[in-house]
Design a protein around this motif. Structure first.
Motif, PDB file in Angstrom:
ATOM      1  N   LEU A  12     -11.672 -11.399  -9.447  1.00 38.09           N
ATOM      2  CA  LEU A  12     -10.329 -11.901  -9.766  1.00 38.09           C
ATOM      3  C   LEU A  12     -10.460 -13.311 -10.319  1.00 38.09           C
ATOM      4  N   GLU A  13      -9.850 -13.537 -11.470  1.00 35.29           N
ATOM      5  CA  GLU A  13      -9.873 -14.870 -12.064  1.00 35.29           C
ATOM      6  C   GLU A  13      -8.450 -15.307 -12.358  1.00 35.29           C
ATOM      7  N   PHE A  46      -8.416  -9.336 -13.776  1.00 34.23           N
ATOM      8  CA  PHE A  46      -9.002  -8.591 -12.668  1.00 34.23           C
ATOM      9  C   PHE A  46      -9.982  -7.589 -13.243  1.00 34.23           C
ATOM     10  N   ILE A  49      -5.547  -3.368  -6.833  1.00 32.02           N
ATOM     11  CA  ILE A  49      -5.101  -4.512  -6.040  1.00 32.02           C
ATOM     12  C   ILE A  49      -3.956  -4.084  -5.125  1.00 32.02           C
ATOM     13  N   LEU A  82      -9.373  -4.808  -4.136  1.00 30.26           N
ATOM     14  CA  LEU A  82      -9.045  -6.155  -3.670  1.00 30.26           C
ATOM     15  C   LEU A  82      -7.812  -6.079  -2.777  1.00 30.26           C
ATOM     16  N   HIS A 141     -10.954 -18.331  -8.234  1.00 32.27           N
ATOM     17  CA  HIS A 141     -11.545 -17.011  -8.482  1.00 32.27           C
ATOM     18  C   HIS A 141     -12.057 -16.419  -7.177  1.00 32.27           C
ATOM     19  N   VAL A 197      -3.984 -14.014 -15.280  1.00 33.44           N
ATOM     20  CA  VAL A 197      -4.709 -13.405 -14.178  1.00 33.44           C
ATOM     21  C   VAL A 197      -5.574 -12.299 -14.757  1.00 33.44           C
ATOM     22  N   ILE A 220       0.200 -12.496  -8.548  1.00 34.06           N
ATOM     23  CA  ILE A 220      -0.973 -11.659  -8.806  1.00 34.06           C
ATOM     24  C   ILE A 220      -0.595 -10.187  -8.724  1.00 34.06           C
TER      25      ILE A 220
END
Ligand code: ADP
Ligand code: MG
Lengths: 234, 307
Positions: A2-3, A60, A78, A155, A23, A58, A47
């Protein structure tokens, strides 16, 4: 994995999250701590796409999910366990878990995952046919986590799983969170209980009025004088 | 006693139709907190479409039984399309608007649909052709017809079908989840736009069935008929606890019975001062009474959950 880059969230004119960047690597448990109103929940909501970001993006698993419709986020891997649990009060425990697996069609695997959730939380098995609204707060938190696991996320976003729970219940729930992490789940843990969060996570970000004020290894933050003073009550 | 039994029968028949319409109000309200005041007009358009299709098929020499089934299907399809369009065009853009905005829009839609119906079907009363040979039965001095039996049976079957859909299917579970917590339902991967559209479409189909029944029962239709019917069905939904499916069904039935018994006895009660054509006041006495003393309705869980 994840960034989050320059993410901003605003409610009307109120800037709840002011351009934060962080991240999470695959397999990590990262804590996001900070005082009430710091912007933690807003970050998770952005997110998970329940809220639109006012700016930033975002990514992913290499893909830009900044503008994805909310109902496609779980399909990407997610799952958010929302603050206050958000169980469906007039669905049974089993139906709530089935809702967690709503996007899946592999019946046999769903049944197996349900058993696994019940193994994590035997209390839920006992209350399988009970309406979720009649459960205690701790049981609802178990259900919310179990429901999120039913979606087989890559996640897991946890928003204050310890909120309002007795210490014994917090222990039980965190034991399961750690067990899930040990199986390889990537987790972003939001907590006001900073000590607990820092004890179970590898890294942490500290949020302060919409921005990130500290970051580092959790073990180091636990001994950081400023963090101790501000968040650990010492 | 004869009056009582007779009015009870009439009330159950009328109440079954109210219940079908009330379900349309309650499903939409349960999911998005909107009172779709145009729903009565959707029902009216169901009746009108049925009349038109019956007329066309009769001219083509299609046997009445088949024509009735086709007309019902046509009415249902037309109303499903109409309900879907209302949601898509009028309400969806207002999803995040202040609560009063969609409510006023709904009243506006109701007026637009009435005028549209007046343009298409004229301002005259239209007669609904008799679709089956009427047979009357007598039990203990009370009369009832095969049409009445058919109405009650069809209403009961379609309501049972609805309950199966809501409580036994994946879509139904998603609808219940969405009505209980919309943002979290989205987190579970539910496309809530589809769920909301489904609520409108299913409610409109039930409304079309009711519209067909009302037409077949009274054998007459008018472009303004949806107003009073809608208001009464809304009353029934409030009586049962708006948002609650079982409540809408029982509320509809109960309102039909209250009204019929009221009409049967109003002459005696007022010493002949008011006649049975004042029966409409009962619905509004019920509405005002419920709103004053039990706004959550008979079966509502708590007040103001959606407010
Ligand atoms: N729905 C909302 N409307 C307006 N302001 C909000 C809303 N939700 C949160 N806020 C504000 O945004 C800021 C961040 O809130 P939040 O993200 O919930 O923080 P945290 O989860 O860290 O307690 C707070 O100042 C809060 O008052
Ligand atoms: Mg929060």
């Amino acid at each position: 994995m994840l960034e989050v880059t320059g993410l901003r969230v605003a409610y009307g004119g109120i800037h709840a999250v002011k351009s934060i960047t962080f991240h999470i690597n695959e397999g990590e448990m990262v804590a996001l701590i900070g005082a009430n109103g710091a912007g933690k929940t807003s970050t998770l909501k952005a997110i998970a796409r329940v809220l639109d970001a006012a700016g930033g993006d975002v990514h992913f698993a290499g893909e830009d999910i900044t503008r994805l419709p909310a109902h496609e986020v779980l399909g990407r891997g997610i799952a958010l366990v929302p603050e206050g649990r958000g169980v469906f009060p007039r669905l049974t425990v089993a139906e709530n878990l089935m809702m967690g697996a709503y996007i899946r069609h592999d019946r046999a695997e769903i049944a197996r995952d349900m058993e696994q959730v019940y193994d994590h939380f035997p209390r839920l098995r006992e209350r399988e046919g009970q309406l979720a609204g009649t459960l205690s707060g701790g049981e609802q938190q178990m259900l919310a986590i179990g429901r999120a696991l039913m979606g087989r996320p890559k996640l897991l976003l946890l928003d204050e799983p310890s909120m309002g729970l007795a210490p014994l219940m917090v222990q039980k729930i965190f034991a399961v969170i750690q067990a899930v992490a040990a199986q390889g789940m990537t987790i972003l843990l939001v907590e006001q209980n900073a000590r607990l969060a820092l004890e179970v996570s590898q890294r942490a970000y500290v949020m302060e009025s919409g921005g990130i004020s500290h970051t580092g290894n959790s073990a180091e933050l636990l001994t950081d004088a400023r963090v101790r003073a501000a968040y650990l009550g010492e | 006693m004869e009056t009582f039994l007779q009015q009870l029968i009439n009330g159950i028949v009328q109440g079954s139709m109210y219940a079908l319409v009330a379900l349309g109000y309650t499903m939409v309200y349960g999911i998005m907190g909107l009172i779709n005041f145009a729903h009565g007009e959707v029902v009216m358009i169901g009746t009108m479409v049925a009349i038109t299709v019956l007329g066309l098929l009769a001219a083509l020499g299609v046997p009445m039984g088949l024509a009735a089934v086709l007309a019902l299907l046509a009415a249902m399809l037309a109303c499903m399309g109409l309900g879907w369009s209302l949601e898509r065009i009028a309400y969806r853009p207002l999803r995040n608007a202040p609560r009063l905005t969609p409510l006023i829009t709904a009243i506006g839609m109701s007026i637009i649909l009435q005028n549209l119906a007046m343009m298409i079907w004229s301002r005259n009363y239209l007669s609904f052709p008799p679709i089956i040979e009427k047979v009357s039965y007598e039990v203990a001095g009370a009369h009832f017809s095969n049409v009445q039996v058919l109405i009650v049976v069809l209403a009961a079957l379609s309501m049972a079908g609805l309950l199966l859909l809501i409580y036994r299917t994946r879509l139904g579970m998603a609808m219940r989840a969405t009505s209980q917590n919309l943002p979290v339902a989205r987190l579970m991967g539910v496309n809530v736009n589809r769920v909301i559209a489904a609520a409108f479409i299913i409610g409109s189909a039930m409304g079309a069935l009711a519209g067909f029944m009302v037409g077949a029962y009274y054998e007459i239709a008018h472009y303004q008929m949806g107003f009073m019917l809608g208001l009464k069905a809304f009353t029934a939904a409030v009586l049962g606890g708006i948002g609650n499916l079982g409540g809408a069904m029982l509320g509809g039935l109960l309102l039909g019975i209250i009204e019929a018994l009221g009409a049967g006895y109003i002459g005696d009660l007022t010493g002949g001062f008011l006649g049975s054509h004042y029966q409409d006041i009962f619905a509004f006495v019920v509405l005002i009474g419920v709103l004053m003393f039990r706004p959550s309705g008979l079966f509502g869980e708590k007040t103001g959950e959606r407010a």
